[in-house]
Design an enzyme around this catalytic site. Structure first.
Site, short mmCIF file in Angstrom:
data_model
loop_
_atom_site.label_atom_id
_atom_site.label_comp_id
_atom_site.label_asym_id
_atom_site.label_seq_id
_atom_site.Cartn_x
_atom_site.Cartn_y
_atom_site.Cartn_z
N ASP A 75 0.84 -1.20 0.00
CA ASP A 75 0.00 0.00 0.00
C ASP A 75 0.87 1.25 0.00
OD1 ASP A 75 -2.62 1.48 0.50
OD2 ASP A 75 -1.35 2.16 2.16
N TYR A 94 2.71 10.01 0.85
CA TYR A 94 3.81 9.43 1.61
C TYR A 94 5.15 9.88 1.03
CZ TYR A 94 0.02 6.34 3.14
OH TYR A 94 -1.17 5.84 3.63
N LYS A 107 -3.50 5.85 -3.78
CA LYS A 107 -4.61 6.69 -3.36
C LYS A 107 -4.75 7.91 -4.25
CE LYS A 107 -3.88 4.93 1.27
NZ LYS A 107 -2.52 4.39 1.09
N GLY A 137 -2.33 1.31 10.85
CA GLY A 137 -2.19 1.95 12.16
C GLY A 137 -2.40 1.01 13.32
N ASN A 143 -1.04 2.17 16.37
CA ASN A 143 -1.47 3.55 16.66
C ASN A 143 -0.31 4.54 16.57
OD1 ASN A 143 -4.07 2.46 18.79
ND2 ASN A 143 -4.38 3.81 17.05
N SER A 144 0.42 4.48 15.47
CA SER A 144 1.56 5.38 15.18
C SER A 144 2.76 5.13 16.07
CB SER A 144 1.14 6.85 15.27
OG SER A 144 0.13 7.15 14.35
N GLY A 145 2.77 4.04 16.82
CA GLY A 145 3.98 3.67 17.57
C GLY A 145 3.78 3.39 19.04
N ILE A 146 2.72 3.91 19.63
CA ILE A 146 2.56 3.76 21.07
C ILE A 146 2.37 2.30 21.48
CG2 ILE A 146 0.06 4.16 21.01
CD1 ILE A 146 0.43 5.67 23.70
N LEU A 147 1.78 1.48 20.61
CA LEU A 147 1.60 0.06 20.93
C LEU A 147 2.80 -0.79 20.55
CD1 LEU A 147 -2.18 -0.44 20.05
CD2 LEU A 147 -1.13 -0.50 22.31
N ALA A 148 3.79 -0.17 19.95
CA ALA A 148 5.06 -0.86 19.70
C ALA A 148 6.05 -0.59 20.82
CB ALA A 148 5.65 -0.44 18.36
N PRO A 192 5.46 1.73 24.23
CA PRO A 192 4.75 2.75 25.01
C PRO A 192 5.68 3.50 25.97
CG PRO A 192 4.26 0.54 25.86
CD PRO A 192 5.06 0.35 24.60
#
Length: 325
Positions: A50, A55, A81, A220, A223-228, A230
């Site tokens: 994608d 981008y 897109k 996502g 969520n842009s990195g927080i779940l990778a 925190p």
């Protein structure tokens, strides 16, 4: 790699490579690292990619195309897109999000003619004669123009066989639900609205998509990195996460550690457990990140974790969990 049906005549791998990081999202990526990232994804079986003009202001499309045009065209599927045309920048300086990008800036254009120009310009950057999926990108403030212009153009391209699937890509689920009722579409790319931290798509969008057989490309997931990773200052929805979100992410991370697993694995597998989700589209900026993303989809996550996640009400009670927990 497991495959799934996205639209008539279009089967895709259940994990796809998202290319926003390869366009320099948050930090610049070298040509060598970009090429190695795409090569690693290919070597591990990824065959869905994608991208978008946004981008890196064309940089991601160019880098992806330089690799894909060396492959047999029927061996992969690609989405890009429409809705933004890239034009010379009128002011100096880098964009806040994309680093190392060319001196171009995106201009919204959801008109019929603007979409047709966008497709031709994307094909030129990619060096390909066609793409498989076209998505109307971020029409948040342009609903009417998207329906009367952009989607009309995309339906023509689908009807004449130029593309196999059409839809929209957004960071919200509410407008996608409106599009699903208004236009005959094949798929949506939903970013960040169905994750361990945000199940906003669960109640309205996903049931409509299931009823209308509209596939979900889910982006996502971290969520842009927080779940990778925190921590204070981690990104959520492309911006610095607030303290409450950081606290919730840390609580999820602690629960994963308690059960001997990884937060990233729980994040990916939670998303893929929903039957509406067709593809997990995961961005990466290095070959190592690609390997890690794919490994996280397979890493064992104990049923006891999912049970405690449910018991502590850390996710919506109606969200399906792996193994039926």
């Amino acid at each position: 790699m497991k495959r799934a049906r996205l639209a008539d005549g279009l089967d895709v791998t259940a994990i796809g490579l998202g290319t926003a990081p390869l366009g320099g999202l948050f930090s610049a990526v070298s040509e060598a690292d970009a090429e190695a990232t795409i090569e690693r994804a290919w070597s591990l079986g990824v065959r869905f990619f994608d991208t978008a003009p946004l981008y890196g202001f064309g940089l991601a499309e160019r880098r992806l195309g330089s690799f894909l045009r060396q492959q047999k065209r029927d061996s992969f599927a690609i989405s890009t897109k429409v809705g933004r045309l890239l034009r010379p920048a009128t002011a100096s300086g880098e964009d806040d999000h994309y680093k190392g990008a060319p001196a171009l800036r995106p201009q919204f254009d959801f008109s019929y003619d603007g979409v047709m120009r966008s497709v031709e310009e994307s094909l030129t950057r990619l060096g390909l004669d066609r793409v498989d999926v076209l998505l109307v990108h971020d029409p948040d403030d342009h609903y009417d123009a998207a329906v009367s212009g952009a989607f009309r153009a995309l339906m023509r391209l689908r009807d004449d066989g130029t593309v196999k699937a059409i839809g929209s890509g957004m960071n919200q689920s509410e407008m996608l639900a409106r599009f699903a009722e208004a236009v005959p579409l094949d798929c949506f790319l939903l970013a960040g609205r169905y994750t361990l931290l945000d199940q906003g798509a669960l109640t309205a969008l996903f049931p409509i998509c299931r009823a209308k057989n509209i596939g979900i490309l889910l982006g996502g997931i971290y969520n842009s990195g927080i779940l990778a990773n925190p921590h204070t200052g981690a990104k959520f929805n492309y911006e610095d996460a607030d303290a409450a979100l950081v606290s919730r992410a840390l609580e999820l991370d602690a629960l994963c550690r308690k059960h001997g697993t990884e937060l990233k694995a729980a994040a990916v597998q939670f998303c893929m457990a929903h039957p509406a989700v067709t593809v997990a589209v995961q961005g990466a900026r290095t070959a190592a990140e690609v390997s890690d993303n794919i490994a996280m989809a397979e890493l064992p996550v104990p049923q006891a974790f999912w049970q405690e996640l449910r018991g502590r009400k850390l996710v919506d009670a109606n969200a399906p969990l792996p193994g039926g927990a």
